[in-house]
Each structure stands twice: as structure tokens, then as C-alpha cells.
Write an enzyme that holds these catalytic residues in place. Structure first.
Site, PDB file in Angstrom:
ATOM      1  N   CYS A  45       3.090  88.778  83.043  1.00 24.30           N
ATOM      2  CA  CYS A  45       3.724  87.544  82.579  1.00 24.30           C
ATOM      3  C   CYS A  45       4.238  86.798  83.800  1.00 24.30           C
ATOM      4  CB  CYS A  45       4.871  87.827  81.619  1.00 24.30           C
ATOM      5  SG  CYS A  45       5.582  86.294  80.986  1.00 24.30           S
ATOM      6  N   ASP A  79       5.327  75.142  79.469  1.00 21.16           N
ATOM      7  CA  ASP A  79       5.471  76.550  79.836  1.00 21.16           C
ATOM      8  C   ASP A  79       4.554  76.813  81.030  1.00 21.16           C
ATOM      9  OD1 ASP A  79       6.333  79.131  79.749  1.00 21.16           O
ATOM     10  OD2 ASP A  79       5.703  79.519  77.692  1.00 21.16           O
ATOM     11  N   ASN A  80       4.811  77.899  81.707  1.00 21.21           N
ATOM     12  CA  ASN A  80       3.947  78.352  82.792  1.00 21.21           C
ATOM     13  C   ASN A  80       3.739  77.316  83.888  1.00 21.21           C
ATOM     14  OD1 ASN A  80       3.568  81.021  81.899  1.00 21.21           O
ATOM     15  ND2 ASN A  80       2.238  80.268  80.278  1.00 21.21           N
TER      16      ASN A  80
HETATM   17  N1  LIG Z   1      -1.542  83.223  70.808  1.00 18.55           N
HETATM   18  C1  LIG Z   1      -0.708  83.589  71.786  1.00 18.55           C
HETATM   19  N2  LIG Z   1      -1.223  84.013  72.946  1.00 18.55           N
HETATM   20  C2  LIG Z   1      -0.422  84.395  73.956  1.00 18.55           C
HETATM   21  C3  LIG Z   1       0.981  84.304  73.851  1.00 18.55           C
HETATM   22  C4  LIG Z   1       1.517  83.874  72.605  1.00 18.55           C
HETATM   23  O1  LIG Z   1       2.750  83.817  72.387  1.00 18.55           O
HETATM   24  N3  LIG Z   1       0.640  83.510  71.604  1.00 18.55           N
HETATM   25  N4  LIG Z   1       1.777  84.639  74.934  1.00 18.55           N
HETATM   26  C5  LIG Z   1       1.129  84.551  76.242  1.00 18.55           C
HETATM   27  C6  LIG Z   1       1.898  85.081  77.345  1.00 18.55           C
HETATM   28  S1  LIG Z   1       3.085  84.060  78.024  1.00 18.55           S
HETATM   29  C7  LIG Z   1       1.600  86.285  77.930  1.00 18.55           C
HETATM   30  S2  LIG Z   1       2.412  86.801  79.310  1.00 18.55           S
HETATM   31  C8  LIG Z   1       0.553  87.157  77.364  1.00 18.55           C
HETATM   32  C9  LIG Z   1       1.122  88.512  77.042  1.00 18.55           C
HETATM   33  O2  LIG Z   1       0.168  89.368  76.484  1.00 18.55           O
HETATM   34  P1  LIG Z   1       0.655  90.743  75.827  1.00 18.55           P
HETATM   35  O3  LIG Z   1       1.741  90.425  74.842  1.00 18.55           O
HETATM   36  O4  LIG Z   1      -0.549  91.345  75.209  1.00 18.55           O
HETATM   37  O5  LIG Z   1       1.182  91.585  76.952  1.00 18.55           O
HETATM   38  O6  LIG Z   1      -0.008  86.633  76.179  1.00 18.55           O
HETATM   39  C10 LIG Z   1      -0.218  85.236  76.226  1.00 18.55           C
HETATM   40  N5  LIG Z   1      -0.991  84.839  75.093  1.00 18.55           N
HETATM   41 MO   LIG Z   2       3.854  85.020  79.960  1.00 23.68          MO
END
Ligand SMILES: Nc1nc2c(c(=O)[nH]1)N[C@H]1C(S)=C(S)[C@@H](COP(=O)(O)O)O[C@H]1N2
Ligand SMILES: [Mo]
Length: 896
Positions: free
Chosen positions: A164, A296-297
Site C-alpha cells: 500500500c 487518492d494515491n
Molecule cells: N475495488 C477495490 N480495489 C482496491 C481497493 C479497494 O478499496 N477497492 N484498494 C486498493 C488499495 S489502496 C490497495 S493498497 C490494494 C490492497 O490489496 P489487498 O487488500 O488485497 O492487500 O487494493 C487496491 N484495490
Molecule cells: Mo493502498
């Protein structure tokens, strides 16, 4: 090979037998392509013991207690995961030592989780039919089921580390609060992913010229739409980048938290690009316009403050600040936080060890450790377990082909270790580590602070304290609100963490002031007060006679302020014995915050803080349903049932209460608090509202909200926009009642518990300030026996801004025709500052002239009149001044 993974190798040997804790996986032959059933094949059957195998997994079978009250109440999870954003949504990291001990591959049980909202529930029987689309700028848009994806495309398996972008953010938050929640150093995990190369699918769809981005969208509906983001199309087409649509993780079907049944896996980039529960791929000419892609990000320039970023949307839409490739990073797992090393009987050497990773498929080429704050460095050993898969020829694994020989890029973390003489450790005060990648990107000494606190990667520092015969080690921080770590300690002692010397005094000329510390932050505490309070002491003061409450870990005694509190005594009493940081910070002004110092009585000890952090009072799910919805000490969940537009910028939000026969439990004239979480930062947003539904309404409550939209010049209202975007069916938290005023009927008012009987109300409101006043006005008008006179002045800009006009006029009319007590007791006057032609009401602001004409206190004896005012601050201020001129006394006026 470095012995750091020895224990993992031990497990590997045991695992060489067919591991029975791995669920069945589909075969690699096409004789049986059912995703779900396969008795014969085993995920790891063909794997040489020379490659790391997944650690044993114990798929959780029980829904954890905290999850039972959330939308994820169907999803069993591992209790070891540390929750970073309260109970829900599920954002968690494993304890760093546990993560490291699992070895190169992380079990799905402990794999970190980042969910922006509730997990979409997909039943096993529906998995093969999971459908997703490829659309946008392509010659052949098409839809595909997961079954098709598995049957029609080549399946590949390889290990990928996901990280993350917030990994290690707690360190940033200690220096200065960012808009993100506090990850420790375990927001990173590695698994063998199996699926289809993204480029293979895209080639089938044939991107058109002009297509430059691949947007992805998940099935999780969030306050600001479905989660989505994008990556560059030509990266997706590049085999060296290894982008994949995966349906398996360590040989088993993806777990719900990790995107079951299908997710994107984007190696070398921040985890946020790896969209889970994947529903759509859209080829576009521009980067994703999804809310989560924009807000975000990103790593905004360090000069951009939270306020500036909120006021000026231009920072967010600037694609230069979006982050893709991970930054080079490393952390120490051992010595662990609070680990102790006995000097008397220890072996001569201590093995320091941890992880490192780089971005963009680049390899970590060195890891260096210093014991003298960077004057001299030593090289650590690096173990690149990923290479052992690379060295294998092509072979089947976990239902896909493992074939990495040809690939130059590296997608995984590596482990490093270095032996250091214990005598040397005893002589120094810290161990610092930094990693470098093949492009010589090296971790910086100093933190690059930014608003979202992402990609934090300064040298990882573990401090050493010598205590008698022991060395005690401290990591920089602990995740979430968990206390501990040298950063917090140094900051508490007055150290300046931004001085380039980890907050220690350097000697010589004074270090410069920390550039990143917010200059205007109001102090809520007495600096010299050194009184520690335990949780037991706090809990003794959970009643109205001496209510203590906690804000940011500091304890306040509310007793002397009960009378004066503008929100009424009840709200202080309701917070007694509890943590009310969110509520307090959410609804108080800087002025109110500055007043807190006088009531500060001490600091809650770390054990107490930890206890409070995990103990938000939850409604008891087994208790009999209460006849009243609101509870002053517990947040209750209401479900958004409908949104009705009243005008372009006002909506009525209808929430369902817990059951159809329940009433709200809000006395006339009082308010409730509404709590949402900021979809990005998970920070609580709390505002108080007065519903417009009748207090006697059953099963429902209506809140009228004016939505302050973002404009090009100004950031709009956080709460009103979040509400506007809240999908139907989602929860919002409510708590109350609050407020010092209550109308008990027939002229009887209560202010801070003291009763008084009035003959006339003067009601003054601006804009959406009508809502609390409307409640009182309606109560008077609806009761035929109530002879209290009401004069209501409603000030607005244009006709379309007047709220509840039809209802108000209706109430007035009803009373004109009813002959009984108090005929014509209600009068409503509207005044507009931008009145259209033909407007027959009043014009201009509510000022002294109008108040003199309509709001005098003629005919009223002492205490027989009462003014209720609600509106924007400038209105309240000018109205107060004018009323004093006219002869109203302060204790006859009430400002909501
Ligand atoms: N659909 C969806 N995809 C997502 C997210 C989410 O909230 N919804 N979070 C993202 C973020 S910020 C991260 S760091 C990763 C985390 O993946 P994990 O929960 O399998 O570790 O998924 C990403 N993909
Ligand atoms: Mo993330």
C-alpha cells in the site's frame, strides 16, 4: 543462501508432502475446467522444494465479533490482523514479526488488507459467471466471464509483492498529521498470483489509436462511486511489467478481502492500482476520472498543506503528482519493537534482519546498515527468493504456468540480514537501514512529508536503550493508534523530528523550527501538567456529577463547564468516561478548542489509551430492540433509504431506523449528530442536524441538507458532499440528542434544564438554519391548545433558496382557519437579498430595521419572550447586536 530464511525452509521441507490445508484447485489440463471442483490435482504438486512454498494457512471460519455489526458480517477473518481504521471498513496489517516469520510468501490469512468500503459478497456458485467487460477505445469491446477467462486464455503463475502506498505512514503522522490513517511497516505482503496476462486480453480487444490508459473499476460501491483507477496502456502491453488479472492467490481461490473472484495485480506499483472485484476495463485517452484515482494515491509537493489541498483542487488533478512505481524502501523486522537482548548470556553476534523492495520492476541491489547515524555503512546480505522461481524452467504451478526465466524485472520484496557484534550494539544508540535499487534510487535520510503521507521511505531507524544488563529496542512507531515507538517519545520530550537528526538535540546553534509543523494548531492542553490518569480512574467519572472525557489521549473534567456549554450539559455527560476525540474535533471551532486548556486535568496512560481505542461503545446486537432510536452514548446506524431533491442544492435524506415501530427519541428543539467517514482518509466527519420529520414519525427520519458543492475557487462542504454521494442502502451513524434547548409545549421551554414559560417566540433564521426552528414552530402550530405566538423571519438569497416554505405557509394557514386559542398565532415573513421582479415579500437582509418592525418585545413582561436564532455565523452576530439595541436581554436569546 542467507540463513535468514532458514525457518521458512524448515517449513518448506515439511510442506513437500501434499499440503492438506490448501483447498482444491482446478487442473491444468482442459479435461476439467470447473473452477470449483478438483479432487486430483494439487496446487503445489509440481513445485520444486527449492522455491519457497506458501506458509501453512488456516482459513478463518468464524466471523469476528467486531465484524458482526458491519456490512462485512458474513466474512470470517484472522484475529491477528491489526485494524487501522476502527472496525470498518477493513484496513489491516499483520504484526510485523508475524509477517516476516511467514517468510517470502504471505498466507492469505495475514496478507495486509486495504478496503475502501464493504466487501462485495460473491457466492461460490456464482463465481464462474462473474462477468467483466473490456470497453472504451477498442476495436472489439467484449464481455467475458471468469469461466471464459480460465478456459480461453493461458494461465500464468508468479509471485508478486503488493504494497500500500501508505506503508509506514504512521511515521509521517507523528511528524505532522496527514490526511491518511496510520499504517505501520507491515502494509506489504507477497503471494503467488495465478491468472491471465492483461496484455493478452487487451490485444484481443485491439486498442484503437489514441487509447493511452487502461481504466479499471471494481464492484465495491463507495461514497464517491465505484473504486477505480488507471495505468498506462503501453505498460499494460509490456510483458516485463507483468500486469495480470488474477483469480488465485497461493494456489487457492482469492479470499473475499483480496478481490474474490477476480482482481488486477499490477507488479512494482503501489497497491492502489491493483483493483479488486474487477468489473470493467476501459481504454481511454485520458487518465481515470474516478474520484479515488484523483483524490487518492498522490504525493503532493511537501509545501502543500492540508488546508491548501482542500481549498485548491488544482493540486489533485495534476497528473505529475500521481504515483505509480513504488519508491525504494526497507524496514527492520528484528530486533522487533520492544525486543530485549540480555547482555550477560547472549551469543557474540546478533542477526539484524528485515525486508526491502523497489518500484517499477527494479531490483534491490544493496541494503546498508549504519550504527553511527550514516557516517559509516556496512553491507547486508540480500536473499532474493524471487530468483529461485526465475531459475526454474517453465512448469505448471497452482493452475498456471510458471515461466520467469526470460524476464528481467523483479516484482517482489527481498529479505536482508547482517550479523552485528552484541558489544557494538551495546555501544551505540541506533541501527539504521537503507536500500538502493538497480537505478541507484536510494532511500533518503529525511522524510518527504506530504498531505496524504504516501511513499514514506526514510532510513528505517531502530533505537537501542541500555537498561542494566539488557538492550531494549524501539521501532519508530506502532501501527494505528497503538502507542509506542521512539518517534512519539522524542516528540513528547519536545524534540523536533524534522531537524535532520531524528529529533535529538544536535548541540551547537539552535536547530531551525520544524518546517512541517502546523503553526496555527491550537493547543488543548496545559503544557506543564504531568498527571497520568488510568482507565479505572477515568471510568469512575462516567456520570453527570463529575464527567471526565478524553480528547486525543488527554483527560478533561467537564464539571465546571456543564452550565456554560453551548451544546448543553447533556452532550458532556454523554461523553463521560469515553473518548470523544472525533465528536469534539468534528464540531468545535478553534475558539472552543482553545478553551479546553482550562479543563485539562491529565494524560491517559498508554494502557488506557489502547483500551479506549478499541472500545468504541457498540450497540449490543442481542439486546431487545429499543423503542427509541437515539442513544446519547452510542453511535446508532441508520440506513439511507431515499434522497429527494428539493432544489438544485438541497436534498431530503430519508434514513431507515432500526425497526419500523421505532421513533427517533429527539425532543423538540434538540439536535442529533451525524457521522460519516471521509471516503479517502477514513477520518470521521461529524455535524449536527435537526431532522425535519415529525418527532413522532415511526421507522424513519428525514434530514434536510443544503449541499455545498466544490467549485473552481472553493472546496465545498465535506459532510454535505459525502452525504450527497452516499449510495442508497449505506449506513450513517447517529448519536444524540444534543442541545441545551427543548420545547416542551404550550409555552414551556427548558434551557439547560431550567424551565421557563414564554408567551411569544421570535424566530430568526437564514438558509438551512430553518431546520431546528421549523421543529419548534411546527410543534406550536400543530397543538391547538398552544397559544404561544410565533413570529418567524426567514432570510434567503433568492426564492429558490427558501426552505420548507410550503410547509411553513401551510401551518400558518391551518391556524388562521381554526378559530380556537391562538388564532393567527403564527406569522412567517420571508426576506430576500436577491428578490426577483414581482416578489411580494420583504427585501434585504435581516437587520435592525426589520427586527425593530417585526421583532420588538412590546407587550412582553420579563422572561415572557424568547428569541431563537439559527443561521450562518455573520447573521447570528449581526442579529444579536440588533436585538440588544432593541432591548432583548442575552438570556432571552438562544443561538443554535
Ligand atoms: N475495488 C477495490 N480495489 C482496491 C481497493 C479497494 O478499496 N477497492 N484498494 C486498493 C488499495 S489502496 C490497495 S493498497 C490494494 C490492497 O490489496 P489487498 O487488500 O488485497 O492487500 O487494493 C487496491 N484495490
Ligand atoms: Mo493502498
Amino acid at each position: 543462501m542467507a540463513s535468514v530464511v532458514a525457518s521458512t525452509q524448515e517449513e518448506t521441507k515439511q510442506l513437500r508432502r501434499v499440503p492438506d490445508d490448501l483447498p482444491p484447485t482446478p487442473p491444468d489440463s482442459d479435461t476439467n475446467s470447473d473452477t470449483e471442483k478438483c479432487e486430483t490435482d494439487d496446487a503445489l504438486r509440481y513445485v520444486d522444494a527449492d522455491v519457497p512454498l506458501p506458509p501453512p494457512t488456516h482459513e478463518p471460519t468464524e466471523v469476528l465479533e467486531p465484524d458482526k455489526k458491519t456490512p462485512d458480517n458474513w466474512l470470517p477473518r484472522d484475529p491477528r490482523l491489526i485494524r487501522l481504521t476502527g472496525v470498518h471498513p477493513f484496513n489491516t496489517e499483520p504484526p510485523l514479526s508475524d509477517l516476516y516469520n511467514e517468510g517470502f510468501l504471505t498466507s492469505p490469512d495475514l496478507f495486509y488488507v486495504r478496503n475502501h468500503g464493504a466487501v462485495p459478497q460473491v457466492h461460490d456458485e456464482d463465481i464462474p459467471d462473474w462477468e467483466f467487460s473490456i470497453e472504451g477505445l477498442v476495436e472489439h469491446p467484449f464481455k467475458l466471464t471468469l469461466r471464459d477467462l480460465i478456459e480461453q486464455y493461458e494461465q500464468k503463475t508468479y509471485p508478486v509483492t503488493l504494497v500500500c502506498a501508505g506503508n509506514r505512514r504512521k511515521e509521517q503522522n507523528v511528524v505532522r498529521k496527514t490526511k491518511g490513517f496510520s499504517w505501520g511497516a507491515a502494509g506489504v505482503s507477497t503471494a503467488l498470483f495465478t491468472g491471465v496476462i492483461l496484455g493478452d486480453l487487451l490485444r484481443k480487444a485491439k486498442p484503437k489509436r489514441g487509447g493511452r490508459y487502461v481504466c479499471m473499476e471494481g464492484a465495491d460501491k463507495l461514497p464517491n462511486g465505484y473504486y477505480g483507477t488507471s495505468v498506462k496502456l503501453n505498460w499494460a502491453m509490456d510483458p516485463n511489467r507483468g500486469m495480470m488479472l488474477a483469480h488465485r492467490m497461493n494456489g487457492e481461490m482469492l479470499r473475499p478481502d483480496h478481490g474474490k473472484p477476480l482482481r488486477a495485480v499490477i507488479p512494482g506499483q503501489i497497491g492502489g492500482r491493483s483493483v479488486k472485484w474487477l468489473k470493467k476495463l476501459i481504454i481511454t485517452a485520458e487518465p481515470s476520472d474516478n474520484w479515488y484515482h484523483i483524490y487518492d494515491n498522490r504525493v503532493l509537493p511537501t509545501t502543500v498543506s492540508p488546508e491548501e489541498s482542500a481549498n485548491n483542487p488544482k493540486w489533485w488533478i495534476d497528473e505529475r503528482y500521481a504515483i505509480y512505481d513504488l519508491s525504494t524502501n526497507s524496514a527492520t523486522a528484528y530486533p522487533a519493537h520492544e525486543e530485549q537482548l540480555c547482555l550477560v548470556d547472549s551469543p557474540p553476534n546478533y542477526r539484524v534482519k528485515g525486508y526491502a523492495y523497489a518500484g517499477g520492476g527494479r531490483r534491490i541491489t544493496r541494503v546498508e546498515v549504519t550504527l553511527d547515524k550514516g557516517k559509516s555503512w556496512r553491507l547486508a546480505k540480500i536473499d532474493y527468493a524471487e530468483d529461485r522461481y526465475r531459475e526454474q524452467g517453465p512448469r505448471q504451478m497452482c493452475g498456471g504456468e510458471l515461466d520467469m526465466e526470460w524476464r528481467e524485472s523483479s516484482f517482489c520484496w527481498c529479505f536482508w540480514n547482517i550479523d552485528i557484534a552484541v558489544s557494538e550494539l551495546a555501544e551505540t544508540s541506533d541501527i539504521l537501514v537503507r536500500a538502493m535499487d538497480e537505478s541507484m534510487n536510494v532511500q533518503p535520510r529525511d522524510m518527504y512529508w506530504s498531505v496524504l503521507g504516501m511513499m514514506n521511505n526514510p532510513w528505517f531507524r531502530v533505537t537501542i536503550a541500555k537498561e542494566g544488563d539488557y538492550l531494549r529496542f524501539e521501532h519508530p512507531t506502532q501501527p494505528a493508534l497503538m502507542p509506542g515507538g521512539w518517534m512519539e517519545r522524542v516528540k513528547k520530550a519536545g524534540g523536533n523530528l524534522a531537524n535532520g537528526y531524528w529529533g535529538e538535540s544536535i548541540g551547537g546553534p539552535e536547530a531551525p523550527e520544524p518546517v512541517t509543523e502546523a503553526a496555527t494548531e491550537v493547543s488543548l492542553t496545559k503544557d506543564d501538567l504531568k498527571n497520568t490518569i488510568t482507565i479505572d480512574e477515568l471510568r469512575k467519572h462516567d456520570k453527570e456529577d463529575q464527567p471526565w472525557f478524553v480528547v486525543n489521549g488527554e483527560v478533561y473534567d467537564g464539571t465546571p463547564f456543564l452550565e456554560k456549554h453551548p451544546g448543553g450539559a447533556q452532550s458532556i455527560v454523554s461523553a463521560a468516561g469515553l473518548d470523544s476525540t472525533d465528536e469534539f474535533m468534528g464540531i468545535h471551532s478553534e475558539t472552543a478548542k482553545a478553551m479546553m486548556r482550562d479543563y485539562h486535568i491529565g494524560t491517559l496512560d498508554p494502557a488506557g489509551r489502547a483500551a479506549l481505542a478499541s472500545a468504541e461503545v457498540q450497540p449490543d446486537p442481542l439486546a431487545a430492540p429499543s423503542p427509541l432510536f437515539l442513544d446519547a452514548r452510542t453511535w446508532k446506524k441508520g440506513t439511507l433509504h431515499a434522497k429527494t431533491s428539493n432544489s438544485w442544492d438541497t436534498k431530503t435524506f430519508t434514513f431507515r431506523l432500526e425497526h419500523a415501530a421505532q421513533t427517533l427519541g429527539l425532543p423538540t428543539g434538540q439536535h442529533l449528530m451525524l457521522r460519516l467517514r471521509d471516503p479517502v482518509t477514513r477520518e470521521a466527519i461529524i455535524r449536527s442536524y435537526t431532522p425535519i420529520s415529525e418527532t413522532s414519525a415511526q421507522g424513519f427520519l428525514d434530514v434536510l441538507v443544503k449541499i455545498y458543492f466544490d467549485t473552481a475557487e472553493r472546496k465545498g462542504g465535506k459532510m454535505s458532499q459525502a452525504l450527497d454521494q452516499l449510495p442508497i442502502g449505506h449506513f450513517v451513524d447517529f448519536k444524540g440528542p444534543i442541545g441545551k434547548f427543548e420545547y416542551r409545549g404550550r409555552g414551556l421551554c427548558s434551557v439547560n434544564g431550567r424551565e421557563r414559560k414564554v408567551k411569544r417566540f421570535l424566530m430568526v433564521c437564514g438558509g438551512s438554519g430553518i431546520t431546528p426552528i421549523y421543529q419548534v414552530f411546527r410543534a406550536v402550530m400543530r397543538d391547538r391548545e398552544d397559544a404561544t405566538e410565533c413570529v418567524l423571519l426567514s432570510g434567503n438569497r433568492g426564492v429558490e433558496d427558501i426552505l420548507c416554505k410550503a410547509e411553513l405557509d401551510g401551518l400558518v394557514r391551518e391556524n388562521e382557519s381554526e378559530g380556537e386559542g391562538g388564532k393567527g398565532k403564527g406569522r412567517v415573513l420571508y426576506t430576500l437579498t436577491q428578490a426577483p421582479e414581482g416578489w411580494e415579500g420583504l427585501r434585504g437582509r435581516i437587520g435592525e430595521t426589520l427586527l425593530r418592525e417585526q421583532g420588538g418585545r412590546e407587550g412582553l413582561g420579563e422572561g415572557e419572550g424568547m428569541v431563537l436564532v439559527c443561521g450562518p455565523e455573520p447573521l447570528e452576530k449581526s442579529v444579536r447586536e440588533a436585538l440588544v439595541e432593541i432591548g432583548w436581554r442575552d438570556d432571552e436569546m438562544l443561538f443554535f
